[in-house]
Design a protein around this motif. Structure first.
Motif, PDB file in Angstrom:
ATOM      1  N   TYR A   9       0.677  -1.143  -0.019  1.00  0.00           N
ATOM      2  CA  TYR A   9      -0.001  -0.017   0.021  1.00  0.00           C
ATOM      3  C   TYR A   9       0.790   1.356   0.191  1.00  0.00           C
ATOM      4  N   VAL A  10       1.143   1.991  -1.023  1.00  0.00           N
ATOM      5  CA  VAL A  10       1.890   2.987  -1.324  1.00  0.00           C
ATOM      6  C   VAL A  10       1.137   4.271  -2.169  1.00  0.00           C
ATOM      7  N   ALA A  11       1.348   5.337  -1.371  1.00  0.00           N
ATOM      8  CA  ALA A  11       0.520   6.580  -2.020  1.00  0.00           C
ATOM      9  C   ALA A  11      -0.950   6.174  -2.297  1.00  0.00           C
ATOM     10  N   GLU A  13      -2.626   3.492  -3.046  1.00  0.00           N
ATOM     11  CA  GLU A  13      -2.638   2.514  -4.049  1.00  0.00           C
ATOM     12  C   GLU A  13      -2.149   1.066  -3.542  1.00  0.00           C
ATOM     13  N   GLY A  14      -3.219   0.142  -3.686  1.00  0.00           N
ATOM     14  CA  GLY A  14      -2.792  -0.940  -3.203  1.00  0.00           C
ATOM     15  C   GLY A  14      -2.696  -2.287  -4.302  1.00  0.00           C
ATOM     16  N   ALA A  15      -1.582  -3.112  -4.169  1.00  0.00           N
ATOM     17  CA  ALA A  15      -1.178  -4.240  -5.083  1.00  0.00           C
ATOM     18  C   ALA A  15      -0.966  -5.376  -4.324  1.00  0.00           C
ATOM     19  N   MET A  16      -1.260  -6.444  -4.924  1.00  0.00           N
ATOM     20  CA  MET A  16      -0.631  -7.990  -4.621  1.00  0.00           C
ATOM     21  C   MET A  16       0.165  -8.570  -5.663  1.00  0.00           C
ATOM     22  N   HIS A  17       0.992  -9.207  -5.379  1.00  0.00           N
ATOM     23  CA  HIS A  17       1.913 -10.213  -6.244  1.00  0.00           C
ATOM     24  C   HIS A  17       2.351 -11.346  -5.377  1.00  0.00           C
ATOM     25  N   TRP A  18       1.782 -12.614  -6.077  1.00  0.00           N
ATOM     26  CA  TRP A  18       2.177 -13.641  -5.354  1.00  0.00           C
ATOM     27  C   TRP A  18       2.736 -14.829  -6.574  1.00  0.00           C
ATOM     28  N   PHE A  19       3.747 -15.534  -6.031  1.00  0.00           N
ATOM     29  CA  PHE A  19       4.430 -16.384  -7.057  1.00  0.00           C
ATOM     30  C   PHE A  19       4.535 -17.792  -6.509  1.00  0.00           C
ATOM     31  N   MET A  20       4.693 -18.849  -7.258  1.00  0.00           N
ATOM     32  CA  MET A  20       4.936 -20.194  -6.767  1.00  0.00           C
ATOM     33  C   MET A  20       6.311 -20.511  -7.494  1.00  0.00           C
ATOM     34  N   ASP A  33     -10.674  -2.054  -4.945  1.00  0.00           N
ATOM     35  CA  ASP A  33     -10.987  -2.888  -3.931  1.00  0.00           C
ATOM     36  C   ASP A  33      -9.685  -3.453  -3.327  1.00  0.00           C
ATOM     37  N   VAL A  34      -8.689  -3.685  -4.108  1.00  0.00           N
ATOM     38  CA  VAL A  34      -7.324  -4.260  -3.460  1.00  0.00           C
ATOM     39  C   VAL A  34      -6.892  -3.005  -2.609  1.00  0.00           C
ATOM     40  N   SER A  35      -7.074  -1.713  -3.132  1.00  0.00           N
ATOM     41  CA  SER A  35      -6.426  -0.638  -2.296  1.00  0.00           C
ATOM     42  C   SER A  35      -7.231  -0.368  -0.843  1.00  0.00           C
ATOM     43  N   ARG A  36      -8.577  -0.582  -1.006  1.00  0.00           N
ATOM     44  CA  ARG A  36      -9.264  -0.448   0.070  1.00  0.00           C
ATOM     45  C   ARG A  36      -9.270  -1.426   1.233  1.00  0.00           C
ATOM     46  N   SER A  37      -8.870  -2.733   0.534  1.00  0.00           N
ATOM     47  CA  SER A  37      -8.313  -3.808   1.662  1.00  0.00           C
ATOM     48  C   SER A  37      -6.978  -3.547   2.118  1.00  0.00           C
ATOM     49  N   ARG A  41      -5.888  -3.171   5.938  1.00  0.00           N
ATOM     50  CA  ARG A  41      -4.902  -3.648   6.731  1.00  0.00           C
ATOM     51  C   ARG A  41      -3.817  -2.879   7.672  1.00  0.00           C
ATOM     52  N   VAL A  42      -3.491  -1.848   6.786  1.00  0.00           N
ATOM     53  CA  VAL A  42      -2.529  -0.907   7.239  1.00  0.00           C
ATOM     54  C   VAL A  42      -3.096  -0.455   8.886  1.00  0.00           C
ATOM     55  N   ALA A  43      -4.432  -0.060   8.597  1.00  0.00           N
ATOM     56  CA  ALA A  43      -4.904   0.626   9.793  1.00  0.00           C
ATOM     57  C   ALA A  43      -5.005  -0.344  11.151  1.00  0.00           C
ATOM     58  N   LEU A  44      -5.306  -1.580  10.729  1.00  0.00           N
ATOM     59  CA  LEU A  44      -5.391  -2.414  11.846  1.00  0.00           C
ATOM     60  C   LEU A  44      -3.923  -2.931  12.339  1.00  0.00           C
ATOM     61  N   GLU A  45      -3.115  -3.230  11.259  1.00  0.00           N
ATOM     62  CA  GLU A  45      -1.690  -3.587  11.820  1.00  0.00           C
ATOM     63  C   GLU A  45      -0.756  -2.692  12.340  1.00  0.00           C
ATOM     64  N   ALA A  46      -0.833  -1.345  11.854  1.00  0.00           N
ATOM     65  CA  ALA A  46       0.161  -0.373  11.925  1.00  0.00           C
ATOM     66  C   ALA A  46       0.423  -0.204  13.661  1.00  0.00           C
TER      67      ALA A  46
END
Length: 78
Positions: A9-11, A13-20, A33-37, A41-46
């Motif tokens: 979550y930067v500026a 904007e949220g994004a997710m990148h996952w690899f196998m 939706d990803v940005s809101r999520s 998470r930042v608000a809860l985990e910070a």
């Protein structure tokens, strides 16, 4: 098989990148939706990862609910 990745979550904007393994992409996503999520998470985990975020010097505001309880948070404009 190892799964690696990141959420960010930067500026606003949220994004997710996952690899196998290290090369096969499982998921790459972004958007409103990803940005809101991510913001949620930042608000809860910070406070858990960086408790000093709850200090008034960091911009947190607190108000008394009663003699034993307070309500507080970080202003949304941060």
């Amino acid at each position: 098989m190892q799964i690696t990745g990141s959420d960010r979550y930067v500026a606003g904007e949220g994004a997710m990148h996952w690899f196998m393994g290290y090369a096969f992409p499982l998921m790459r996503t972004s958007g409103v939706d990803v940005s809101r999520s991510a913001a949620g998470r930042v608000a809860l985990e910070a406070p858990l990862m960086l408790p000093s975020a709850l200090l008034p010097e960091a911009g947190a505001r607190w108000e008394a609910i009663d003699a034993r309880a307070r309500r507080g948070g970080v202003p949304e404009d941060r």
